[in-house]
Design a protein around this motif. Sequence first.
Motif, PDB file in Angstrom:
ATOM      1  N   GLU A 130       7.743   4.653  13.386  1.00 59.03           N
ATOM      2  CA  GLU A 130       8.007   5.496  13.878  1.00 59.03           C
ATOM      3  C   GLU A 130       8.776   6.005  15.381  1.00 59.03           C
ATOM      4  O   GLU A 130       9.325   6.512  16.290  1.00 59.03           O
TER       5      GLU A 130
ATOM      6  N   HIS B  30      -0.884   4.391   6.740  1.00 61.16           N
ATOM      7  CA  HIS B  30       0.248   5.377   7.341  1.00 61.16           C
ATOM      8  C   HIS B  30       0.163   5.660   8.872  1.00 61.16           C
ATOM      9  O   HIS B  30       0.746   6.102   9.593  1.00 61.16           O
ATOM     10  N   HIS B  31      -1.278   5.286   9.624  1.00 66.38           N
ATOM     11  CA  HIS B  31      -1.605   5.531  10.798  1.00 66.38           C
ATOM     12  C   HIS B  31      -0.398   4.405  11.809  1.00 66.38           C
ATOM     13  O   HIS B  31      -0.105   4.535  12.550  1.00 66.38           O
TER      14      HIS B  31
ATOM     15  N   SER C 160      -5.780   3.248   8.723  1.00 63.44           N
ATOM     16  CA  SER C 160      -5.220   3.113   7.389  1.00 63.44           C
ATOM     17  C   SER C 160      -3.718   2.677   7.504  1.00 63.44           C
ATOM     18  O   SER C 160      -2.619   2.879   8.796  1.00 63.44           O
TER      19      SER C 160
ATOM     20  N   LEU D  88      11.662  -1.436   1.312  1.00 75.04           N
ATOM     21  CA  LEU D  88      10.350  -1.068   1.122  1.00 75.04           C
ATOM     22  C   LEU D  88       9.427   1.010   1.355  1.00 75.04           C
ATOM     23  O   LEU D  88      10.256   1.754   2.207  1.00 75.04           O
ATOM     24  N   GLY D  89       9.818   1.050   0.152  1.00 77.99           N
ATOM     25  CA  GLY D  89       9.473   2.156  -0.713  1.00 77.99           C
ATOM     26  C   GLY D  89      10.452   2.840  -1.460  1.00 77.99           C
ATOM     27  O   GLY D  89       9.617   3.289  -2.229  1.00 77.99           O
ATOM     28  N   GLN D  90      11.412   2.320  -1.339  1.00 78.87           N
ATOM     29  CA  GLN D  90      13.257   2.512  -2.596  1.00 78.87           C
ATOM     30  C   GLN D  90      12.055   1.916  -3.512  1.00 78.87           C
ATOM     31  O   GLN D  90      12.097   0.641  -4.090  1.00 78.87           O
ATOM     32  N   PRO D  91      12.453   3.067  -4.988  1.00 78.98           N
ATOM     33  CA  PRO D  91      11.386   2.546  -6.483  1.00 78.98           C
ATOM     34  C   PRO D  91      12.240   1.235  -6.566  1.00 78.98           C
ATOM     35  O   PRO D  91      13.822   1.221  -6.666  1.00 78.98           O
TER      36      PRO D  91
ATOM     37  N   LYS E  90       3.273  -0.460   0.645  1.00 82.54           N
ATOM     38  CA  LYS E  90       4.981   1.311   0.613  1.00 82.54           C
ATOM     39  C   LYS E  90       5.375   1.233  -0.741  1.00 82.54           C
ATOM     40  O   LYS E  90       5.277   2.928  -0.953  1.00 82.54           O
TER      41      LYS E  90
ATOM     42  N   GLU F 269       2.266   2.220  10.117  1.00 84.16           N
ATOM     43  CA  GLU F 269       3.334   2.844  10.200  1.00 84.16           C
ATOM     44  C   GLU F 269       3.367   3.830  11.430  1.00 84.16           C
ATOM     45  O   GLU F 269       5.177   3.729  11.200  1.00 84.16           O
ATOM     46  N   GLN F 270       3.247   5.154  11.609  1.00 79.50           N
ATOM     47  CA  GLN F 270       3.921   6.350  12.327  1.00 79.50           C
ATOM     48  C   GLN F 270       4.147   5.331  13.902  1.00 79.50           C
ATOM     49  O   GLN F 270       4.574   5.734  13.807  1.00 79.50           O
ATOM     50  N   LEU F 271       2.862   4.692  14.131  1.00 79.48           N
ATOM     51  CA  LEU F 271       2.972   4.476  15.190  1.00 79.48           C
ATOM     52  C   LEU F 271       3.920   3.199  15.402  1.00 79.48           C
ATOM     53  O   LEU F 271       4.892   3.034  16.663  1.00 79.48           O
TER      54      LEU F 271
ATOM     55  N   ARG G 255       2.047   6.256  -5.856  1.00 79.71           N
ATOM     56  CA  ARG G 255       0.308   7.478  -6.399  1.00 79.71           C
ATOM     57  C   ARG G 255       0.324   8.737  -7.005  1.00 79.71           C
ATOM     58  O   ARG G 255      -0.717   8.174  -7.276  1.00 79.71           O
TER      59      ARG G 255
END
Lengths: 194, 194
Positions: free
Chosen positions: B172, B164-165, B162, B24-27, B104, B167-169, B110
Amino acid sequence: MSSQHSDTRTQILQATWQLMEQHLGQPIKMGDVAKAVGISRQAVYLHFKSRTELMIATSNYVDEIKGLNERLNIYKKATTGVERLEACVEVWGHYIPEIYGLAKALLATRDTDEATAAAWNNNMHCLRDLCQEIVETLKQEGLLNSAWSPEEATEIFWTMMSIHHWEQLTVECAWSNQQYIDKMTVMLKKMLIK
Amino acid sequence: MSSQHSDTRTQILQATWQLMEQHLGQPIKMGDVAKAVGISRQAVYLHFKSRTELMIATSNYVDEIKGLNERLNIYKKATTGVERLEACVEVWGHYIPEIYGLAKALLATRDTDEATAAAWNNNMHCLRDLCQEIVETLKQEGLLNSAWSPEEATEIFWTMMSIHHWEQLTVECAWSNQQYIDKMTVMLKKMLIK
DNA sequence: ACTGGGATTGACACTATGTCAAGTCAACAT
DNA sequence: ATGTTGACTTGACATAGTGTCAATCCCAGT
């Protein structure tokens, strides 16, 4: 405690911040920071024991200089929920572009570096508290849209105010910052208010 | 062209994707991919000449398997703007969790890697086109909120959808995915429709 | 039996972080 | 004036990851 010490330290923080703003998300190298200040790479490590620590210190440094706190004077004048909401978007909307580079730099390390993630979350939770306060005010005024619980309303509000949201609208969609502020205000009112 | 060749290649893609979902996002490291497949690190380079190329190939691979295209069958049945909006949120809302790891991973690079950014943007512009189509439909039905130009409405819609949206909801704020879909539908209707 | 392509092994160059040891240099003390 | 202290330098090193290269192995198809 000598002025030299804190001078160099401040120069490093200043340079780091500047590089963050210039590189916008691209990871900054310790060597580049050193070069920017005009000292050796090792000297940076005399002041900050790791890259992570430097990032966090930079975050705190920027907070000190650009801190939201003073900005909220505008906010504090507002009494009604609607006025507060407007003031919040206004203050935050002007704040984001000033800390965008820093935010990108910290967000970029979010998944690999617990500590910097925490530093950033700290900032974001201040905003969240503000959102919550405004939602509470609206609720007391009987203006909160009954589609949401206060908690949901807070989370929607908070999410709408995120840096990513701002980034997508201004950077990707080429909105001006004023356009962002104006439209966001309208959007939030439409969503949160009865 | 032998089945062995494409077999290993597919295994690499599969493993890469799996690692992306896990990390999840870690390279992800080339060595880890190799280990996961059970081949040497160098063998990976026989199939993909760089990390970037592997990432992009993985994106295409996932597209092939989980492609939005077939999903849009539901969407195509909808005729009115409102129905289309609902179908769009439904399809997209179920799609995101399945490609979250990949998203991610691509988003993480990016700022440092033009090529992977382009691969991801490609995906996002498909969504944008869909948003635009729906906004157009609403406009023709005279239902589009007059506060926005069709372009603005499209951009707002797109931004709300998006990753990110989401993801945050969900991550987070701990919303369930169904909650996300339901609330997002309500929000979008409130914002876009007269 | 031969050949070619997938794979292996191991070495290497390069970049970046972080550590270490030795030494410079200037300010400030006694 | 001498010595000490603290910031900084230089240069070497360990480590981890990407990407390249050359030599070799091994198996499948002709």
